[in-house]
Scaffold this motif. Structure first.
Motif, short mmCIF file in Angstrom:
data_model
loop_
_atom_site.label_atom_id
_atom_site.label_comp_id
_atom_site.label_asym_id
_atom_site.label_seq_id
_atom_site.Cartn_x
_atom_site.Cartn_y
_atom_site.Cartn_z
N ASP A 70 4.82 -0.56 5.21
CA ASP A 70 4.03 0.56 4.72
C ASP A 70 4.84 1.83 4.91
O ASP A 70 5.33 2.10 6.02
N VAL A 71 5.02 2.61 3.83
CA VAL A 71 5.87 3.81 3.89
C VAL A 71 5.25 4.97 3.10
O VAL A 71 4.35 4.80 2.28
N ARG A 72 5.81 6.16 3.37
CA ARG A 72 5.51 7.37 2.60
C ARG A 72 6.86 7.93 2.15
O ARG A 72 7.81 7.98 2.93
N LEU A 73 6.96 8.32 0.90
CA LEU A 73 8.19 8.91 0.37
C LEU A 73 8.08 10.42 0.33
O LEU A 73 6.98 10.97 0.31
N ASP A 74 9.22 11.08 0.24
CA ASP A 74 9.22 12.53 0.02
C ASP A 74 9.28 12.83 -1.47
O ASP A 74 9.65 13.91 -1.87
N ALA A 75 8.93 11.84 -2.29
CA ALA A 75 9.04 11.96 -3.75
C ALA A 75 7.72 11.55 -4.40
O ALA A 75 6.88 10.91 -3.78
N ASP A 76 7.59 11.93 -5.65
CA ASP A 76 6.42 11.58 -6.45
C ASP A 76 6.89 10.77 -7.65
O ASP A 76 7.30 11.32 -8.65
N SER A 77 6.83 9.44 -7.53
CA SER A 77 7.32 8.59 -8.61
C SER A 77 6.30 8.41 -9.73
O SER A 77 6.66 8.16 -10.86
N ASP A 78 5.02 8.54 -9.41
CA ASP A 78 3.99 8.26 -10.41
C ASP A 78 3.45 9.51 -11.10
O ASP A 78 2.55 9.42 -11.93
N GLY A 79 3.97 10.69 -10.77
CA GLY A 79 3.62 11.91 -11.49
C GLY A 79 2.25 12.48 -11.17
O GLY A 79 1.75 13.32 -11.91
N ASP A 80 1.64 12.09 -10.04
CA ASP A 80 0.32 12.62 -9.71
C ASP A 80 0.38 13.89 -8.87
O ASP A 80 -0.64 14.44 -8.48
N GLY A 81 1.60 14.37 -8.57
CA GLY A 81 1.76 15.60 -7.81
C GLY A 81 1.71 15.41 -6.30
O GLY A 81 1.81 16.37 -5.55
N GLU A 82 1.57 14.19 -5.83
CA GLU A 82 1.50 13.89 -4.40
C GLU A 82 2.69 13.03 -4.00
O GLU A 82 3.15 12.21 -4.78
N LYS A 83 3.13 13.19 -2.75
CA LYS A 83 4.17 12.30 -2.23
C LYS A 83 3.57 10.90 -2.18
O LYS A 83 2.43 10.70 -1.78
N ASP A 84 4.36 9.93 -2.59
CA ASP A 84 3.86 8.56 -2.72
C ASP A 84 3.71 7.83 -1.40
O ASP A 84 4.60 7.86 -0.56
N LEU A 85 2.58 7.15 -1.25
CA LEU A 85 2.38 6.15 -0.22
C LEU A 85 2.52 4.82 -0.92
O LEU A 85 2.14 4.68 -2.08
N GLY A 86 3.07 3.84 -0.25
CA GLY A 86 3.22 2.55 -0.90
C GLY A 86 3.84 1.52 0.01
O GLY A 86 3.93 1.71 1.23
N LEU A 87 4.28 0.45 -0.61
CA LEU A 87 4.84 -0.68 0.11
C LEU A 87 6.30 -0.83 -0.28
O LEU A 87 6.64 -0.91 -1.45
N LEU A 88 7.15 -0.86 0.74
CA LEU A 88 8.56 -1.11 0.54
C LEU A 88 8.81 -2.57 0.85
O LEU A 88 8.46 -3.06 1.92
N ARG A 89 9.37 -3.29 -0.12
CA ARG A 89 9.70 -4.71 0.05
C ARG A 89 11.21 -4.81 0.15
O ARG A 89 11.92 -4.46 -0.78
N VAL A 90 11.68 -5.29 1.30
CA VAL A 90 13.11 -5.42 1.54
C VAL A 90 13.43 -6.89 1.73
O VAL A 90 12.81 -7.56 2.55
N THR A 91 14.37 -7.40 0.94
CA THR A 91 14.82 -8.78 1.10
C THR A 91 16.01 -8.77 2.05
O THR A 91 16.98 -8.05 1.83
N CYS A 92 15.90 -9.56 3.12
CA CYS A 92 16.92 -9.60 4.16
C CYS A 92 17.63 -10.95 4.15
O CYS A 92 17.04 -11.97 3.78
N ASN A 93 18.88 -10.93 4.56
CA ASN A 93 19.65 -12.16 4.75
C ASN A 93 20.26 -12.03 6.14
O ASN A 93 21.27 -11.36 6.31
N GLY A 94 19.62 -12.66 7.12
CA GLY A 94 20.02 -12.42 8.50
C GLY A 94 19.67 -10.98 8.82
O GLY A 94 18.53 -10.59 8.72
N GLY A 95 20.64 -10.17 9.17
CA GLY A 95 20.39 -8.76 9.44
C GLY A 95 20.81 -7.85 8.30
O GLY A 95 20.76 -6.64 8.42
N ASP A 96 21.22 -8.43 7.15
CA ASP A 96 21.70 -7.63 6.03
C ASP A 96 20.60 -7.42 4.99
O ASP A 96 19.83 -8.33 4.69
N ILE A 97 20.57 -6.23 4.41
CA ILE A 97 19.63 -5.91 3.34
C ILE A 97 20.23 -6.35 2.02
O ILE A 97 21.35 -5.96 1.68
N LEU A 98 19.50 -7.17 1.27
CA LEU A 98 19.97 -7.61 -0.05
C LEU A 98 19.38 -6.75 -1.15
O LEU A 98 20.09 -6.31 -2.05
#
Length: 143
Positions: A51-79
């Motif tokens: 669960d994250v909050r961005l300093d950006a507005d990707s959906d154009g509603d004028g608010e900083k976005d709250l959302g879900l960050l999905r990170v695929t990991c391989n061991g300790g590496d981010i894919l």
């Protein structure tokens, strides 16, 4: 005229805007996004949901976005990384874990990512996740 064309290409590169002419349609416009963890995450095999909050507005509603960050990991590496505005761990129907205070995912921990503005526009129009590259040197969210 050649000097002017070279100058506009240099300005475009420095300002991260596409240049006119050959290849302009394929030009990437990358932006850095600051990401703040909200202190809850879940593991689903190779994927970590945060669960994250961005300093950006990707959906154009004028608010900083709250959302879900999905990170695929391989061991300790981010894919791969993808951000879905408006989604939460609860909505994804996964059991969240509260991050410990010393964790890279503790409430208020921040890290940086980059995304292509074309991907943001495309994702907004289709309600899809935005591909996101997490910057190296930040907190290890795959540990």
């Amino acid at each position: 005229m050649v000097l002017l064309a070279g100058a506009s290409a240099a300005v475009a590169q420095n300002d991260l805007v596409p240049t006119l002419g050959h290849g302009a349609a394929a030009a990437k416009v990358m932006r850095t996004v600051n990401i703040t963890a909200l202190g809850a995450y879940a593991n689903q095999g190779e994927e970590r949901l945060i669960d994250v909050r961005l300093d950006a507005d990707s959906d154009g509603d004028g608010e900083k976005d709250l959302g879900l960050l999905r990170v695929t990991c391989n061991g300790g590496d981010i894919l791969t990384g993808r951000f879905q505005a408006g989604e939460t761990l609860a909505a994804a129907k996964v059991k969240p874990v509260k991050a410990k205070a010393a964790s890279a995912l503790a409430d208020g921990s921040t890290f940086k990512g980059n995304w292509n503005l074309r991907d943001v526009q495309k994702a907004t129009s289709t309600n899809a996740a935005v591909p996101l590259t997490l910057a190296p040197g930040g907190p290890d969210v795959c540990a």
